[in-house]
Structures are given as C-alpha cells and as structure tokens.
Scaffold this active site. Structure first.
Site, mmCIF file in Angstrom:
data_model
loop_
_atom_site.group_PDB
_atom_site.id
_atom_site.type_symbol
_atom_site.label_atom_id
_atom_site.label_comp_id
_atom_site.label_asym_id
_atom_site.label_seq_id
_atom_site.Cartn_x
_atom_site.Cartn_y
_atom_site.Cartn_z
ATOM 1 N N ASN A 191 0.802 -1.172 0.026
ATOM 2 C CA ASN A 191 -0.057 -0.029 -0.008
ATOM 3 C C ASN A 191 0.817 1.260 -0.169
ATOM 4 O OD1 ASN A 191 -2.407 -1.088 -0.129
ATOM 5 N ND2 ASN A 191 -2.448 -1.513 2.054
ATOM 6 N N HIS A 196 -3.224 2.253 -2.280
ATOM 7 C CA HIS A 196 -4.227 1.609 -1.627
ATOM 8 C C HIS A 196 -4.936 1.091 -3.159
ATOM 9 C CE1 HIS A 196 -3.698 1.990 2.462
ATOM 10 N NE2 HIS A 196 -3.102 3.327 2.131
ATOM 11 N N ASP A 200 -5.645 -3.035 -3.152
ATOM 12 C CA ASP A 200 -7.121 -3.645 -3.347
ATOM 13 C C ASP A 200 -6.955 -4.387 -4.537
ATOM 14 O OD1 ASP A 200 -7.949 -2.075 -1.297
ATOM 15 O OD2 ASP A 200 -9.161 -0.773 -2.335
ATOM 16 N N GLU A 226 -5.769 -8.005 5.068
ATOM 17 C CA GLU A 226 -4.976 -8.748 4.111
ATOM 18 C C GLU A 226 -5.130 -10.206 4.734
ATOM 19 O OE1 GLU A 226 -1.914 -6.917 6.877
ATOM 20 O OE2 GLU A 226 -3.849 -6.729 6.228
#
Length: 302
Positions: A191, A196, A200, A226
């Site tokens: 990230n 981010h 994702d 996660e």
C-alpha cells in the site's frame, strides 16, 4: 357453502361485479379439493395470478396435477407432505414453493389455506401470492450479509457459519476437516509503495487465484484486511499440506500487476479434532500462521 356447490364445474356462483373484482386481485383465491380416492383438483380459481405461462386454468379445474407437476423437484415433496398433514389433522397450510415455467424460469408462490370436511373428501379455501420479487431481494440481502464487498469471497460471518456446519458433520460422521489461515506478507509495504488502489487490486487478484486453485467445495473467506481463510472439508492435514504449498508457490510466482516475487503469503494449517470448539481450531491454525511469519514468511506451517 355446501360441498355440492363447491364442486360444480362452473365454480362459485357470484354477481358479475364481485367476479370482476376477484379477477383483479394480485394473486389467486382458490378452492382445492382432494377426494377420498386421492384425486385433486381446483373447483374454483380467481385472480390475476391464474395467468402464469404454461398453467391452464381450465385443466386445473379437472386435475391439480397440471400445476403440481410443474413444482420444483425440491418443493414438491414438501408441499405434498403439508397437504397430507393438513388433511389428516385439519390444520391450516402455510408454505411456499417454486413453479417451473418455460425457458428455465420459475416463480415463487406463497400459499395459505384452511381445510374443512367435505362429503367427498377434504376441501381447502385459500390464497396464493407471487412472492418472487421478495425472494429475490431476500437472496440479494443474504449475499450482501455473507459476502466481502471487495473480493466477492465469503466474509467472516459466513465462514463461522460454514465452520460450525462442517464441524457438526465431522462430529457425526468422523470425516476430516482442515482450516487454512492466510496472511499476505508485508502488505503495508504494498500500500505504501504502490498505493491503496493497487493494494485492493492485489486482494481481488488473490481471491481469483484462490478460487481457481481450490476446489468447489472449499469455502474461501476474507476475514478482513489482508487476512484470508480456507475451510477444507473431507481433507486431512496430510492432503491439505501439499494444497497449501501449491497455493503459496502460485502466489509467489504471480505478478499482481507489479512483478513476480513482490507478493507472498504465509499459511497456518490445522486439522479439526472431533469435539473441540471451533475457536480452538482457529487458535491452533493462528499459532501456525504466527510461526510461519516468525520463521521468515512465505511458507506453510502446520
């Protein structure tokens, strides 16, 4: 109303304005008769719901099998059992079922009916309502409550329900069950480095790989962040170990839109012990996952 009036071929005699009113009702009002010889038919049917494709109202007045034969295979025995129970004990019927229509479609129908004695058998007075839209919406809400928004996998709630069911099966039949806990290694770095949105996408791609590599009967869930879990029914530890190792290797070799080797996973494995609480199984798998992390990550520990 006498039984003889109910069983006339023309149905119930009523003024034209009342008949027109009943034909506009959003459903079906009916009389259903089961004779002493077991023959079933609908002496009276009215309402807009009588116009289902492939369902002939006139034929139903002679033989209810015209509709009963169109019931979903799972629903037919339940409805027949409800009719039998109602006839034997003169209890109301309250149930729902699916009617199969042409081209693979079906409609959900809710049925309420009250029985009474008739000289030639049992006569029910009732109401049927199409509840297809309601059932579709309920199914949608169930999917939402059971599904992780990002990955489309089962969520924690769904996993815990499935784990309870599988553990119960193990306790009854002695079948094996294994639990796999998965954690992406250094996911914060993903990230922080690539953003981010890319993070994702990694989670979505991981979910896709899991679905592809694991069996249809396995339950794959995202627990949050996660963290993932895989429930492996009918699978002892000796068989789940090579499966976990294949999954670990496949993830490590996949690019994820970054480059191979940047995304790895650690896996903890535990096999269910008959009679143990499900939280104990999860705790044992979690200890193995912690050990995999502590020993260097990108590995499987059981």
């Amino acid at each position: 109303m006498t039984d003889e009036n109910a069983m006339t071929g023309g149905g119930l005699d009523m003024p034209d304005d009342i008949r027109a009113f009943t034909e506009r009702l959003p459903g079906v009002i009916f009389q259903f008769h089961r004779g002493l010889d077991g023959h079933m038919h609908f002496p009276y049917l009215a309402g807009s719901g009588t116009g289902l494709p492939g369902i002939d109202r006139t034929e139903l007045g002679q033989d209810a099998r015209h509709m009963l034969d169109r019931l979903d295979n799972d629903d037919y025995p339940k409805l027949m059992a409800a009719i039998e129970r109602s006839a034997r004990w003169r209890l109301p019927i309250a149930t729902k079922f699916r009617i199969r229509l042409p081209h693979g479609r079906c409609r959900w129908v809710a049925l309420r009916a009250q029985p009474e004695d008739a000289q030639t058998g049992v006569l029910w007075h009732g109401l049927m309502i199409d509840i297809t839209e309601q059932m579709v919406e309920e199914a949608r809400l169930r999917r939402l409550s059971d599904t992780d928004d990002l990955t489309g996998l089962a969520n924690r709630r769904k996993l815990m329900v499935q784990l309870a069911e599988e553990a119960s099966r193990c306790n009854r039949h002695g079948s094996p069950l294994s639990l796999m806990l998965i954690d992406l290694d250094h996911f914060k770095r993903v990230n922080d480095t690539w953003g981010h949105l890319q993070g994702d996408q990694v989670l979505v791609e991981l979910a896709r790989l899991c679905r592809k590599l694991l069996r249809e009967e396995d339950t794959i869930a995202r627990l949050g962040g996660e963290e993932f879990a895989v429930l492996l029914p009918f699978t002892p530890l000796v068989r789940s170990l090579p499966l976990a190792e294949r999954l670990r290797q496949r993830i490590a070799e996949h690019g994820f839109g970054i480059e191979p080797g940047q995304i790895t996973i650690s896996i903890g494995l535990a096999e269910y012990r008959p009679g143990e609480p499900r939280d104990v199984l999860i705790e044992r798998a979690d200890r193995c996952l912690y050990a995999a992390k502590h020993q260097g990550r990108n590995q499987v520990v059981s």
